[in-house]
Design a protein around this motif. Structure first.
Motif, mmCIF file in Angstrom:
data_model
loop_
_atom_site.group_PDB
_atom_site.id
_atom_site.type_symbol
_atom_site.label_atom_id
_atom_site.label_comp_id
_atom_site.label_asym_id
_atom_site.label_seq_id
_atom_site.Cartn_x
_atom_site.Cartn_y
_atom_site.Cartn_z
ATOM 1 N N LEU A 1 -7.332 1.300 -1.296
ATOM 2 C CA LEU A 1 -6.657 2.480 -1.903
ATOM 3 C C LEU A 1 -5.421 2.580 -2.372
ATOM 4 C CD1 LEU A 1 -9.112 4.876 0.567
ATOM 5 C CD2 LEU A 1 -9.706 4.081 -2.156
ATOM 6 N N SER A 2 -4.761 1.861 -2.059
ATOM 7 C CA SER A 2 -3.161 1.900 -2.384
ATOM 8 C C SER A 2 -3.109 1.340 -3.941
ATOM 9 C CB SER A 2 -2.285 1.119 -1.455
ATOM 10 O OG SER A 2 -2.261 1.428 -0.256
ATOM 11 N N GLY A 3 -4.195 0.696 -4.261
ATOM 12 C CA GLY A 3 -4.392 0.105 -5.686
ATOM 13 C C GLY A 3 -3.366 -1.138 -5.834
ATOM 14 N N GLU A 4 -3.240 -1.520 -7.031
ATOM 15 C CA GLU A 4 -2.478 -2.735 -7.438
ATOM 16 C C GLU A 4 -1.073 -2.511 -7.831
ATOM 17 O OE1 GLU A 4 -3.743 -5.825 -6.943
ATOM 18 O OE2 GLU A 4 -5.972 -5.115 -6.313
ATOM 19 N N GLY A 5 -0.297 -3.483 -7.601
ATOM 20 C CA GLY A 5 0.907 -3.587 -8.258
ATOM 21 C C GLY A 5 2.147 -2.928 -7.472
ATOM 22 N N ASP A 6 1.898 -2.230 -6.422
ATOM 23 C CA ASP A 6 3.196 -1.813 -5.707
ATOM 24 C C ASP A 6 3.078 -2.104 -4.273
ATOM 25 O OD1 ASP A 6 5.113 -0.145 -4.754
ATOM 26 O OD2 ASP A 6 4.640 1.649 -5.961
ATOM 27 N N GLU A 7 3.665 -3.343 -3.909
ATOM 28 C CA GLU A 7 3.639 -3.841 -2.650
ATOM 29 C C GLU A 7 4.188 -2.917 -1.631
ATOM 30 O OE1 GLU A 7 5.689 -7.490 -2.748
ATOM 31 O OE2 GLU A 7 4.116 -8.632 -3.401
ATOM 32 N N LEU A 8 5.402 -2.265 -2.040
ATOM 33 C CA LEU A 8 6.045 -1.286 -0.808
ATOM 34 C C LEU A 8 5.041 -0.073 -0.709
ATOM 35 C CD1 LEU A 8 9.637 -1.713 -1.836
ATOM 36 C CD2 LEU A 8 8.447 -2.893 0.081
ATOM 37 N N LEU A 9 4.317 0.298 -1.468
ATOM 38 C CA LEU A 9 3.404 1.606 -1.616
ATOM 39 C C LEU A 9 2.393 0.993 -0.425
ATOM 40 C CD1 LEU A 9 2.345 4.299 -3.470
ATOM 41 C CD2 LEU A 9 0.347 2.722 -2.622
#
Length: 191
Positions: free
Chosen positions: A9-17
């Motif tokens: 659910l964090s989605g793609e593309g933001d490793e730190l998030l």
């Protein structure tokens, strides 16, 4: 939701998030402010997801079925059951295999280890070594995870037996998961 769903659910593309969403249960109160901004957003996302989940009628229905046997551990079990169904139906949610997805996440965790607290570092090392995300795909994997969790409670939780309850009512939990996950995706997936 447990680890796999939170990561997804964090989605793609933001490793730190994504990492922030993953470690959120180890972060208390305003400790989240000690992390980089993207991780703070992930921690707060995790908290919003948990609030939505805990209040949702479908999740509460799944949980209610387990309360007589597992008491306050029932919610944790439903989180794990729902991760099992996410893994079981992974091809409906992702174009890459769960193994590739998990490895990509593990690599990200290792790359950013220095940003994690000692508790989060230990958790991530354990989850990587034990391949927890991949274990969610099978009842045997779930049983192994539940045994390890029960052991950490001194076998008070009885979670080691919860894989049997999952098997017994799998079709009910699977239907509830499908209905619930469709709703949470609309509200929280960052794609």
């Amino acid at each position: 939701m447990n680890f796999l769903a939170h990561i997804y659910l964090s989605g793609e593309g933001d490793e730190l998030l994504t990492i922030g969403n993953f470690i959120a249960d180890t972060v208390r109160g305003k400790e989240y402010l000690q992390y980089p901004e993207a991780m703070q957003r992930g921690i707060l996302l995790h908290r919003r997801i948990d609030t939505f989940t805990d209040a949702h009628a479908i999740f509460r229905q799944s949980k209610h079925r387990l309360v007589p046997t597992y008491n306050h551990y029932a919610g944790v079990l439903v989180d794990i059951y729902y991760d099992y169904f996410l893994a079981k139906h992974w091809k409906e949610y992702s174009t890459i295999s769960l193994e590739q997805y998990a490895q990509r996440f593990y690599n990200s965790l290792q790359k950013h280890q220095l940003l994690l607290s000692e508790k989060s570092q230990n958790l991530s090392k354990y989850i990587i070594a034990e391949h927890w995300l991949e274990k969610y795909q099978t009842i045997e994997g779930i049983a192994s995870i539940l045994y390890q969790m029960d052991r950490r409670t001194g076998f008070i939780s009885k979670m080691q037996y919860a894989a049997n309850d999952l098997c017994k009512d799998e079709s009910l939990y699977e239907k509830e998961f499908g209905n619930f996950f469709g709703e949470i995706q609309k509200n929280y997936t960052r794609y």
